[in-house]
Design a protein around this motif. Structure first.
Motif, mmCIF file in Angstrom:
data_model
loop_
_atom_site.group_PDB
_atom_site.id
_atom_site.type_symbol
_atom_site.label_atom_id
_atom_site.label_comp_id
_atom_site.label_asym_id
_atom_site.label_seq_id
_atom_site.Cartn_x
_atom_site.Cartn_y
_atom_site.Cartn_z
ATOM 1 N N TRP A 326 0.856 -1.195 0.000
ATOM 2 C CA TRP A 326 0.000 0.000 0.000
ATOM 3 C C TRP A 326 0.893 1.247 0.000
ATOM 4 O O TRP A 326 1.191 1.810 1.061
ATOM 5 N N SER A 328 2.416 4.852 0.094
ATOM 6 C CA SER A 328 2.045 6.059 0.848
ATOM 7 C C SER A 328 1.616 5.732 2.272
ATOM 8 O O SER A 328 1.423 6.633 3.082
ATOM 9 N N TRP A 353 -7.385 5.368 5.379
ATOM 10 C CA TRP A 353 -7.437 4.928 3.995
ATOM 11 C C TRP A 353 -8.401 3.754 3.857
ATOM 12 O O TRP A 353 -8.473 2.897 4.738
ATOM 13 N N LEU A 361 -7.687 2.382 -2.174
ATOM 14 C CA LEU A 361 -8.820 2.820 -2.977
ATOM 15 C C LEU A 361 -8.685 4.306 -3.331
ATOM 16 O O LEU A 361 -8.047 5.073 -2.605
ATOM 17 N N PRO A 362 -9.281 4.749 -4.456
ATOM 18 C CA PRO A 362 -9.193 6.162 -4.850
ATOM 19 C C PRO A 362 -9.858 7.080 -3.819
ATOM 20 O O PRO A 362 -10.789 6.682 -3.120
ATOM 21 N N GLY A 363 -9.368 8.322 -3.747
ATOM 22 C CA GLY A 363 -9.979 9.328 -2.883
ATOM 23 C C GLY A 363 -9.447 9.380 -1.479
ATOM 24 O O GLY A 363 -9.968 10.118 -0.639
ATOM 25 N N TYR A 364 -8.416 8.613 -1.170
ATOM 26 C CA TYR A 364 -7.843 8.592 0.176
ATOM 27 C C TYR A 364 -6.428 9.145 0.138
ATOM 28 O O TYR A 364 -5.790 9.152 -0.914
ATOM 29 N N LYS A 366 -8.379 10.282 3.958
ATOM 30 C CA LYS A 366 -9.401 11.191 4.462
ATOM 31 C C LYS A 366 -9.150 11.439 5.950
ATOM 32 O O LYS A 366 -8.367 10.732 6.575
#
Length: 470
Positions: A326, A328, A353, A361-364, A366
């Motif tokens: 994973w 990052s 995440w 997954l996209p968008g993380y 948060k």
């Protein structure tokens, strides 16, 4: 006579409930004159403003009105038309208006890099920890772009003294109750210079409801550091209050230019060489897990920058760098899986995440505030999802929270003490996961196998036993 300028931030939440067309705003000329005298007078200190009750000459009124209309981008008519009245009736700061970023007369500023602040009286609307965190975040907006360093002290006199109090509060500028004036601050200087006061009659929040403390405090601290108002509507120092999403909020460019014109730009930190992480020892009886969870039928145990995967399909217990699977994510504080959605969540600090067994997954990432955590919660110790109840339990310190995955809301009445609702597992939880109907709670190297339905301990284990170590 004080040598600082008081700045009254008139910020209110404006909510109009109506059916049909809204009523046409009205205002008499005397009220309009008072507005122009207060906000478009050549003198900015209250003691030097034009006397109330003295009517302007019509020629002077039109001239100043045109100045106001030009400032707000209205049609310059010199007449008290509907659009002009609407702007005059908006909540705003109580200081005269200028264009783009601006500094006070004489450019007062602090002559040192480390500036102290102290909060002497807190608001009951938020916890003391939430106030401390939010005030620190407001100052950080400025320290991120300048060489300034802000330090909170808890006794004595600080450079910037901060309090929450209603009505008369000792500075000859009493607050006016809920609505209207929300806060005011002094420009830099000795004595009361830089001090910031917040009206306790307001409802202080960390969201769009009520008055957002981060935005109001950051505006006031701009004044306390030497910034006047800006004509740029996107600037933090614009005269009227407007809520913006504060997640990841940074100082707008106009304000950044203004503060750097006073104090200079901060030096970017020098990159530090990253040490190569040492793999943790798998069969250490004192092994403490950072986090643990199941993902698609396999168990994952996290320690420092690595994870172990336990699976019936694999021989042995492979150890892998987290970031190789994973990218990052370098370490994990807490993790849990929602099997029905085939998704897991990893937590680190105030970020989280959504992941699968092989990707983010996209968008993380948060922010954990999306779960309903207050700003005082800066990290999650452990998490586990209870499939039968559709609740996720989060453990922080000696307390835990219950999150309803159906409504996506934190349940009322939390946090609660761990030791009361989960007798036998101890006072804290370092890692938690579910396996074959049991919950497993780790506290240090020791682990409790727990029956959730009866709230009872089944047996005690050591963490390292999961890694084929006996």
């Amino acid at each position: 006579m004080r040598n600082t300028t008081i700045l009254m931030l008139m910020l209110t939440a404006c909510l109009v409930l109506c059916s049909g067309a809204p009523a046409t705003p009205t205002m008499d000329q005397e009220t309009a004159e008072e507005y122009l005298k207060q906000f478009f007078s050549e003198h900015k200190t209250p003691s030097k403003r034009l006397e109330s009750g003295r009517l302007m000459k019509m020629q002077d009124f039109k001239t100043v009105l045109k100045k106001m209309q030009e400032f707000f981008g209205l049609q310059v008519t010199g007449k008290l038309d509907t659009n002009t009245i609407e702007v005059m009736q908006k909540p705003r700061c109580g200081v005269s208006d200028v264009s783009n970023y601006e500094h006070f007369s004489g450019k007062p500023k602090w002559d040192k890099q480390t500036i102290t602040y102290r909060i002497t009286e807190y608001t009951p609307d938020l916890s003391q920890g939430e106030v401390d965190t939010t005030i620190a975040q407001a100052f950080k907006l400025y320290s991120d772009v300048t060489p300034l360093v802000f330090k909170q002290i808890y006794s004595g006199t600080a450079d910037i003294m901060i309090l929450f109090k209603a009505r008369n509060h000792g500075d000859f500028y009493p607050f006016d109750g809920q609505g209207g004036v929300l806060a005011h601050a002094m420009s830099p200087g000795q004595g009361e210079g830089g001090d910031a006061h917040f009206d306790e009659d307001e409802k202080w929040t960390l969201s769009s409801a009520g008055m957002n403390l981060l935005l109001v405090a950051a505006h006031e601290f701009g004044h306390a550091l030497g910034l006047d108002h800006s004509q740029d509507p996107s600037a933090l120092m614009y005269p009227t209050y407007k809520y913006v999403n504060t997640h990841g909020y940074q100082l707008p460019m106009d304000d950044k230019r203004g503060i750097q014109a006073l104090y200079g730009a901060g030096q970017p930190p020098k990159p530090q060489p990253q040490p190569q992480p040492n793999p943790p020892e798998r069969c250490n009886r004192d092994l403490v897990f950072d986090a643990a969870t199941s993902i698609r039928g396999e168990l994952y145990f996290f320690k420092n920058n690595y994870y172990w995967k336990k699976s019936t399909l694999l021989k042995g217990i492979p150890q892998t760098l987290i970031k190789t699977t994973w990218p990052s994510i370098t370490s994990v504080d807490a993790a849990y899986e929602i099997r029905s959605k085939r998704i897991s969540f990893f937590f680190k600090g105030q970020n989280y995440w959504g992941v699968t067994a092989t990707a983010i997954l996209p968008g993380y990432p948060k922010h954990i505030s999306q779960f309903g955590f207050p700003a005082s919660v800066t990290n999650i110790d452990a998490a586990v999802h209870i499939g039968s109840t559709r609740r996720t339990l989060f453990f922080t310190g000696e307390k835990y929270w219950s999150f309803n995955e159906n409504t996506r809301e934190m349940e009322a009445g939390f946090p609660k003490p761990i030791r009361i609702d989960f007798p036998g597992i101890g006072f804290k939880v370092d890692a938690a996961f579910e396996n074959y109907g049991f919950l497993y709670f780790s506290d240090g190297a020791r682990q409790t196998e727990y029956i959730y339905r009866t709230k009872s301990v089944n047996r005690m284990l050591l963490n390292y036993a999961w890694l084929n170590c006996y």
